[in-house]
Motif scaffolding. Structure first.
Motif, short mmCIF file in Angstrom:
data_model
loop_
_atom_site.label_atom_id
_atom_site.label_comp_id
_atom_site.label_asym_id
_atom_site.label_seq_id
_atom_site.Cartn_x
_atom_site.Cartn_y
_atom_site.Cartn_z
N TRP A 155 0.85 -1.18 0.00
CA TRP A 155 0.00 0.00 0.00
C TRP A 155 0.89 1.23 0.00
CZ3 TRP A 155 1.72 2.53 4.18
CH2 TRP A 155 2.22 1.76 5.26
N ILE A 209 0.51 5.85 0.39
CA ILE A 209 -0.41 6.96 0.59
C ILE A 209 -0.44 7.80 -0.68
CG2 ILE A 209 -0.95 8.98 1.97
CD1 ILE A 209 0.42 7.64 4.31
N PHE A 244 -6.68 11.94 3.74
CA PHE A 244 -5.42 12.37 4.32
C PHE A 244 -5.10 13.82 3.95
CE2 PHE A 244 -0.84 12.39 5.04
CZ PHE A 244 -0.77 11.76 6.25
N TYR A 257 -7.45 16.17 5.49
CA TYR A 257 -7.12 16.49 6.88
C TYR A 257 -5.99 17.51 6.94
CZ TYR A 257 -5.77 15.99 11.73
OH TYR A 257 -5.47 16.26 13.04
N MET A 258 -5.01 17.35 6.05
CA MET A 258 -3.90 18.29 6.05
C MET A 258 -4.37 19.71 5.74
SD MET A 258 -0.95 15.99 4.25
CE MET A 258 0.26 17.27 4.19
N ILE A 302 -9.42 15.90 16.34
CA ILE A 302 -8.98 14.63 16.93
C ILE A 302 -10.00 13.54 16.58
CG2 ILE A 302 -8.70 13.41 19.11
CD1 ILE A 302 -7.33 15.85 20.18
N TRP A 306 -9.67 12.68 13.01
CA TRP A 306 -8.46 11.90 12.77
C TRP A 306 -8.67 10.45 13.19
CZ3 TRP A 306 -4.57 11.51 9.89
CH2 TRP A 306 -3.40 10.86 10.28
N LEU A 307 -9.33 10.25 14.34
CA LEU A 307 -9.62 8.87 14.77
C LEU A 307 -10.52 8.18 13.76
CD1 LEU A 307 -10.03 9.28 18.61
CD2 LEU A 307 -8.36 7.87 17.44
N LEU A 324 -8.44 7.12 11.04
CA LEU A 324 -7.63 5.97 11.45
C LEU A 324 -8.44 4.67 11.38
CD1 LEU A 324 -5.53 7.23 14.50
CD2 LEU A 324 -4.81 6.84 12.15
N ILE A 325 -9.70 4.73 11.78
CA ILE A 325 -10.52 3.52 11.70
C ILE A 325 -10.60 3.04 10.25
CG2 ILE A 325 -12.89 2.64 11.90
CD1 ILE A 325 -13.20 4.27 14.41
N TRP A 351 -8.57 3.82 7.81
CA TRP A 351 -7.23 3.47 7.34
C TRP A 351 -6.86 2.05 7.79
CZ3 TRP A 351 -2.93 4.24 4.60
CH2 TRP A 351 -1.76 3.67 5.05
N SER A 352 -7.12 1.76 9.06
CA SER A 352 -6.70 0.46 9.57
C SER A 352 -7.50 -0.66 8.90
CB SER A 352 -6.87 0.41 11.08
OG SER A 352 -8.22 0.52 11.43
N TYR A 356 -6.32 0.37 4.48
CA TYR A 356 -4.97 0.79 4.10
C TYR A 356 -4.97 1.68 2.86
CZ TYR A 356 -2.39 -1.53 7.71
OH TYR A 356 -1.87 -1.85 8.93
N VAL A 365 -6.43 5.92 1.83
CA VAL A 365 -7.14 7.09 2.30
C VAL A 365 -8.02 7.66 1.19
CG1 VAL A 365 -5.61 7.82 4.16
CG2 VAL A 365 -5.06 8.42 1.81
N TRP A 413 -18.90 -0.11 14.46
CA TRP A 413 -17.64 0.60 14.24
C TRP A 413 -17.76 1.60 13.10
CZ3 TRP A 413 -13.15 1.19 16.74
CH2 TRP A 413 -12.90 0.32 17.83
N PRO A 443 0.04 20.10 9.69
CA PRO A 443 0.36 19.45 8.42
C PRO A 443 1.23 20.35 7.55
CG PRO A 443 -1.94 19.20 8.89
CD PRO A 443 -1.40 20.10 9.94
N PHE A 454 4.06 16.69 11.72
CA PHE A 454 2.79 16.05 11.38
C PHE A 454 3.01 14.70 10.72
CE2 PHE A 454 -0.28 15.17 8.01
CZ PHE A 454 -1.40 14.94 8.79
N MET A 495 -1.13 6.17 12.69
CA MET A 495 -1.64 5.17 11.75
C MET A 495 -1.10 3.79 12.10
SD MET A 495 -1.09 7.47 8.41
CE MET A 495 -2.22 7.19 7.09
N PHE A 541 -2.44 2.59 15.61
CA PHE A 541 -3.87 2.30 15.60
C PHE A 541 -4.18 1.02 14.85
CE2 PHE A 541 -8.29 2.63 14.41
CZ PHE A 541 -8.87 3.16 15.54
N SER A 542 -3.42 0.75 13.81
CA SER A 542 -3.78 -0.41 13.00
C SER A 542 -3.28 -1.72 13.61
CB SER A 542 -3.24 -0.24 11.58
OG SER A 542 -1.86 -0.06 11.62
N THR A 553 -4.10 10.40 21.25
CA THR A 553 -4.53 11.52 20.40
C THR A 553 -4.84 12.76 21.24
OG1 THR A 553 -6.73 10.58 20.43
CG2 THR A 553 -5.44 10.25 18.45
N MET A 578 -2.39 15.54 21.12
CA MET A 578 -2.48 16.57 20.06
C MET A 578 -3.17 17.82 20.58
SD MET A 578 -3.77 14.21 16.92
CE MET A 578 -4.41 15.53 15.93
#
Lengths: 102, 651, 526
Positions: free
Chosen positions: B80, B82, B144, B147-148, B186, B189-190, B193-194, B196-197, B200, B202, B222, C414, C419, C427, C430-431, C443, C446
């Motif tokens: 994978w 990004i 991603f 978010y940036m 935050i 971002w979480l 992350l969910i 993403w995990s 894999y 974005v 979830w 970012p 960042f 990442m 968490f994974s 988190t 942050m």
């Protein structure tokens, strides 16, 4: 006649070493202390050479030569220190030189 | 135009404001006129390009037209990587044009508004940075980079709110804005992350297709949680309850900034973001979104009723309108919500710039109790303000009516789709907020532009603003009229916008996306006419009450406030949210920090020093052995060795 | 010979300085500057000739720019052969650290131009410090590693103890004792490892070579059966002891209290080096030594390590918020940010470990910048009380701008390097199921970080200008150069991280695989 064994050398070396230690520990005169140190070094040399002889390789002899060189250097430095000591304290009696405590 | 040209044009649109920022920062002060013409010119160029792109999409008029391009940003040698890229579809194309247009107009407006500021060049630089970041969000095809840019928008908002940093309130407001946004971020971002995990990736399209194909291995709970967490980002950025507290304070920034960032574009980024992830939100997550949106719409409207600062009223109104959009998304009225984002952007920017013009003309007076009768002094501003107000209040023939009506209709449709019951509360809150909106906007307009001047001195010095200021007002108010969006003044869904950007079908497993979409559309259609009638009624009632109180003065406002004192105080003090947060969150944080610092110095470091002391104490004992005589040291050494030999013999 | 040159050029420059008469203060500065510039050029050369596809870690042959000589090699009869080698090499873990050392070292020299007390002694110490740090990052023999590790302590002790602030002696002793205890524990384990590993397993006892080579210890087939560290519980104990040694340096809660003291007392350039490079030695030890040598222990303790990482993140951030001294605040923020490294390493995922190494690099740049920024105002106002300032942005706009840049870099904005690092750590952690719960809690860091930085900025730079500071000049050319060079590096590393990650990817992936596979195989060990 009984031949010379390793034990003889080791005994000699141990006796010399003990003499050296005794000298270093009990004498007050810095020069005598230095002589004691030389005795210890040389007793070690005897050990090294004896082992070298009986093990049949040259490592010990090499180290002994190394020690002799070091001992020479050490003696020179130590005598220089003693001279300086004398010029600063007017004595070579070690009991009177205890500023290391401070 | 080919795909490459379009993408390149989009990249140019994205980068032009950035270039403007860099130039302004590096050389702005040395340029003639501090480079305002350069920054404005860059934005004008960006707008022209963006408009070309938008017109291309409009002329194609294809709901499924998508151009995208991406490149590998980070490859860690796995299967994978990004990818970061941009995506041009109908939504992003028209948003691009909207953002660049408003940014351009605000640049124009600022030329006069800030002409004597000593950080004039920097100001235009910051505007460029903001526009760049905002366009980044609009163009992103993945979470991603979204978010940036999201955080960068936060930064530029921080810089612009605190632009007049010598004012304590401005500095405090900028900190508050960034920190409050961070709380939401935050969560967002979480949420990322969910996803993403699980996948894999974005990339939004890949995530959506992953979910559709059932590759989301965790439970639906979830996915709901992920959706709500993503929504938290929007709660922060779009100032929804309970993170709405930063937006009113953000009015400490220069007024054109309020128009650009805290009304038209940045705060709408939350809505835009939810629109982007709309298809992966579960029905449960959407319900949460609808509830939060509707509640915010109502709550903020009540807060706006009693404020006296012209900008703060507009700020609460913005929160309330954003609540509408969020509610619209929550109830599945996707295109209506996005539509409202657009109409609101234009009329709210007009209102803020209009208020800026009033403030400018009144020599930085912001209290509406000091104004009055200004329609004679500021005719152009007055007319444009009136148009924008009508749009905001939701009067027919104006753009706001079309979109707001569509959202409330969507709300009714959703409520009956869900089976009525307490679900009807959501559109009802929306309707109530419509009444309140009409009232507070009526109050504002009557107090500012009608009646007798209450501060004769300031009134006498007031005069119409220069052309660079009123031209943007005129452009924006023209864009607040109904024909721009729909030829039928009573139905937004027959206009081009809602047909260009249709509602989307959910990809969540276990939900029949097509059926849900069709069902909602059907029920919304049924609710259309009742909504039209009821919302017009609400608006007129609100305006009528305002007219009675503030024009006819048939009821004395102060007496009314006194008789409803608890309610009045509740509204005036913004439901005491600031006080509540101050006592709990802020104080709590400070206490926790002080406790940590104390703990560190007086417990951990104390233990360290105690250890040191104990060691030192033993050292004091052992010191006796150090006589200073070398020979005794040697004696110790020899004795030590002998002890070891003895020990060896024994063992 | 390039690595030896890299290490010894500062040392040679230090020797040269001894010969220079002590009145020629400018000459000291320029020689030091030249030495560290040469270092930077050499590092650039390394990057240029570095082959990204080679992994290093436990394969001696894939290390690059290797220098390996027998240093001491003695036959000890039935015990085998004792070997110490002069073994240097570079892989994807050490290269980023070299870049950091060279860059921050150079910035440190420039920042040292304001030192005017015992200039000669200062620069000699500084250059020896630079040599020692470089040595730590390229040594592949434990003996050498330990040598450089200890060598670094001595000049540091003097640099804090002589050129520091009012409580410099207390801080210097604390720093010295703390790290020294840590390194003693480390030495203990190094000796244990030395006796438990041989480079030629299966040879006759007389021919077995006991070596200090780290690389041979990373290959578990070299473990001597029946030796001390072949027992699993002893391995765990050894792991913990050595971990402690590195943890002091990171610094990990609760062994961090030397850091604020050392920072507060140290002069600005030494703070820069301390935060920028020295702290990284602790975490570098983790990736270079702990993970590959004790893979099964690492897996066993992973959650605990991650937990301490999270404690570092949150506790450090909260403690930072409670500070009133600018330098202390930044010191605690270092504690907080180094927690991300621990968390990332604990996750044992590609993203997490990459993020951790990236964080080491990025935090080095950012904290250097932060300490420089504090130094600027300290030079003018001679105090660092956060509440004692106000409105400085009006008087010193350029300075305020760069400080804000550094603050935002540190709070993870970012497009700046912090960042990228933190995002990857999140990442990665968490994974992975092991560290997922920790990632969620962390988190919050942050948020707290954003709060204390913005509050600080608000108190120091905004509001009405305190008339006491009305005459202060803005940044000088020298200060601006330092800040903008670091700023540019942070920006580049934030926008285009591939520049750096490409260098480390194969090493990081290899390390991960090594730890994971050894972990699964460790069931057979015992």
């Amino acid at each position: 006649m009984e031949s010379l064994t390793l034990n003889h050398f080791l005994t000699l070396s141990a006796v010399l070493f003990s003499l050296g230690v005794f000298g270093v520990m009990t004498r007050r005169n810095a020069v005598v202390v230095l002589m004691g140190i030389e005795l210890m070094l040389n007793s070690a040399n005897i050990n090294l050479i004896a082992f070298s002889r009986y093990n049949g390789n040259m490592d010990g002899q090499m180290l002994a030569i190394f020690v002799i060189v070091l001992a020479a250097a050490e003696a020179a430095v130590a005598l220089a220190i003693i001279l300086n000591l004398y010029s600063n304290y007017n004595t070579v009696n070690l009991d009177e030189v205890d500023q290391l405590k401070e | 135009m080919t795909q490459e040209t379009l993408i390149q044009a989009a990249i140019a649109v994205l980068l032009l404001p950035l270039v403007s920022y860099l130039v302004q920062l590096a050389a702005g002060r040395r340029l003639p006129r501090q480079g305002d013409w350069l920054a404005t010119g860059f934005l004008g160029l960006a707008f022209v390009l963006a408009l070309t792109i938008a017109l291309y999409f409009l002329s194609a008029f294809d709901q499924t037209l998508v151009y995208s391009a991406n490149f590998q940003w980070l490859n860690l040698g796995k299967d994978w990587s990004i990818q970061i890229g941009l995506k041009l579809d109908n939504l992003s194309a028209v948003t691009l044009a909207m953002v660049t247009l408003i940014s351009f107009l605000v640049h124009l407006f600022s030329i006069a508004y800030l002409h004597d500021d000593d950080r004039y060049a920097t100001y235009f630089g910051y505007l460029g940075l903001f526009t760049f970041s905002m366009l980044g969000i609009v163009l992103s095809d993945n979470l991603f980079s979204m978010y940036m840019f999201w955080e960068l928008v936060g930064l530029s908002s921080y810089l612009l709110i605190g632009f007049w940093f010598h004012k304590k309130e401005a500095a405090a407001a900028s900190t508050k804005a960034f920190v409050t946004n961070r709380i939401g971020d935050i969560g967002m971002w979480l949420g990322i992350l969910i996803l993403w995990s699980q996948f894999y990736t974005v990339n939004l399209d890949e995530i959506a297709s992953g979910i559709q194909n059932g590759q989301f291995t965790l439970s639906t709970g979830w996915l709901t949680l992920g959706g709500i967490l993503l929504f938290m980002g929007a709660v922060g950025k779009s100032a929804q309850f309970p993170l709405h507290v930063w937006l009113p304070d953000a009015m400490e920034g220069p007024t054109p900034v309020s128009a650009l960032i805290h009304a038209a574009t940045m705060v709408a980024a939350g809505v835009y973001f939810i629109a982007r992830v709309f298809i992966i939100l579960t029905p449960d997550a959407l319900t949460v979104i609808a509830v939060v949106g509707a509640f915010t719409a109502f709550m903020a409207a009540t807060m706006a009723l009693t404020q006296n600062d012209i900008k703060r009223i507009l700020a609460y109104s913005t929160v309330s309108q954003l609540g509408y959009m969020i509610m619209g998304l929550g109830v599945g009225a996707y295109s209506a919500a996005v539509f409202h984002l657009f109409t609101h952007a234009f009329f709210k920017a007009a209102l803020f710039l209009g208020s800026g013009a009033v403030i400018y003309a009144m020599h930085h007076e912001q209290d509406i109790r000091e104004m009055g009768g200004l329609r004679k002094k500021l005719p152009v501003t007055f007319v444009t303000y009136l148009i924008a107000t009508s749009a905001l209040a939701g009067l027919p023939l104006f753009s706001g009516f079309l979109s707001k009506d569509a959202i409330i209709a969507g709300g009714w449709g959703w409520a009956s789709f869900q089976g009525g019951g307490w679900y009807t509360l959501i559109p009802s809150l929306g309707l109530a907020a419509a009444l309140l909106t009409a009232f507070y906007m009526g109050r504002q307009v009557f107090l500012v532009f009608f009646g007798e001047p209450r501060n004769q001195d300031k009134f006498d010095h007031a005069h119409e603003v220069p052309a660079v200021m009123w031209i943007p007002l005129v452009v924006l108010s023209v864009l607040s009229l109904f024909p721009v969006f729909s030829l039928n003044p009573l139905a937004g869904d027959s206009g081009w916008f809602m047909n260009l950007i249709p509602s989307l079908q959910s990809v969540v497993p276990g939900v029949d996306g097509a059926a849900r979409l069709a069902g909602l559309a059907e029920l919304t259609h049924h609710a259309h006419w009742t909504t039209v009638v009821s919302s017009i009624l609400m608006t007129l009632t609100g305006l009528a009450i305002a007219f009675v109180i503030y024009m006819k003065k048939a009821v004395d406002a102060d007496k009314l406030a006194a008789s409803l004192r608890p309610l009045y105080l509740m509204s005036f003090n913004k439901w005491y949210f600031d006080e509540l947060y101050e006592v709990t969150v802020v104080r709590g944080n400070i206490v926790l920090a002080k406790v940590s610092a104390f703990f560190d110095t007086f417990v951990i470091d104390f233990l360290v020093n105690v250890t040191g002391f104990i060691v030192g104490f033993f050292g004091l004992l052992v010191r006796k052995f150090q006589t200073g005589k070398v020979q005794s040291y040697i004696a110790f050494a020899v004795i030590g060795i002998l002890v070891f030999f003895v020990l060896k013999g024994i063992l | 010979m390039i690595l030896s040159a890299l290490i010894f050029i500062p040392m040679l420059a230090a020797l040269l300085l001894i010969l220079v008469p002590k009145e020629k203060t400018d000459l000291f500065r320029w020689i030091a500057l030249a030495a560290s510039s040469i270092q930077l050029v050499l590092v650039a050369f390394l990057i240029q000739n570095y082959d990204q596809s080679l992994a290093g870690i436990n394969q001696a042959e894939t290390y690059q720019f290797v220098e390996k000589f027998d240093w001491i090699r003695v036959s000890a009869g039935s015990y085998g052969i004792l070997e110490i080698t002069y073994f240097l090499g570079v892989d994807g873990l050490s290269l980023p650290m070299l870049i950091l050392t060279a860059l921050v070292g150079l910035i440190g020299v420039i920042s040292s131009f304001t030192i005017d007390k015992h200039v000669k002694g200062y620069f000699i110490s500084y250059l020896i410090l630079l040599s020692a740090m470089t040595g730590v990052f390229v040594a592949l023999d434990f003996f050498l590693f330990y040598l450089f590790w200890e060598l670094m302590l001595i000049p540091m002790y003097f640099l804090i103890g002589i050129w520091g602030g009012p409580r410099r002696e207390y801080a210097a002793i604390k720093f010295f004792l703390y790290t020294f205890i840590g390194s003693l524990l480390m030495l203990l384990v190094i000796i244990g490892l030395y006796f438990s590993y041989v480079t030629n397993p299966g040879a006759a006892p007389e021919q077995m070579v006991h070596s200090f080579s780290m690389v041979s210890m990373m290959n578990q087939q070299n473990l001597l059966p029946g030796s001390l560290l072949s027992a699993e519980h002893w391995r765990h104990i050894a792991f913990l002891l050595m971990f402690l040694g590195f943890a002091v340096k990171i610094p990990m809660f609760p062994f961090h209290t030397w850091l604020p003291d050392a920072h507060v007392e140290a002069p600005t350039p030494i703070s820069v080096i301390l935060a920028g490079v020295l702290l990284k030695m602790g975490t570098y030890g983790l990736v270079r030594v702990m993970m590959p040598v004790f893979p099964e222990s690492w897996l066993y303790f992973a959650w605990g390590i991650g937990l301490f990482g999270v404690i570092n993140i949150l506790y450090g951030a909260l403690a930072a918020m409670g500070q009133t001294d600018l330098k202390k605040l930044i010191a605690y923020s270092s504690v907080s940010h180094m927690g991300f490294v621990l968390l990332g390493l604990a996750s044992l995922s590609t993203e997490g470990v990459t993020g951790a190494v990236y964080q080491m690099f990025s935090h080095g740049l950012i904290s250097a910048m932060l300490f420089l920024a504090v130094g600027v105002i300290y030079d003018r106002a001679h105090h660092r009380e956060i509440d004692g300032f106000g409105g400085l942005a009006k008087q010193m706009p350029v300075y305020a701008g760069w400080t804000l840049f550094a603050f935002f870099a540190s709070l993870g904005l970012p497009a700046l390097s912090g960042f990228v690092a933190e995002a990857l750590v999140f990442m990665g952690s968490f994974s992975q199921p092991v560290t997922q719960n920790l990632a969620i809690v962390s988190t919050l860091g942050m948020l707290i970080t954003a709060i204390y930085y913005l509050w600080t900025y608000q108190k120091v730079f905004t509001g009405e200008l305190n008339p006491k500071y009305a005459g202060y000049p803005d940044l000088t050319g020298r200060e601006l150069t330092m800040l903008s060079v670091l700023g540019a590096a942070i920006l580049i590393a934030g926008i285009y991280p591939s520049l750096l990650t490409d260098l480390m990817t194969s090493s990081v992936n290899h390390l991960n695989d090594l730890v994971k596979s050894a972990g699964t195989a460790s069931a057979g060990l015992n």
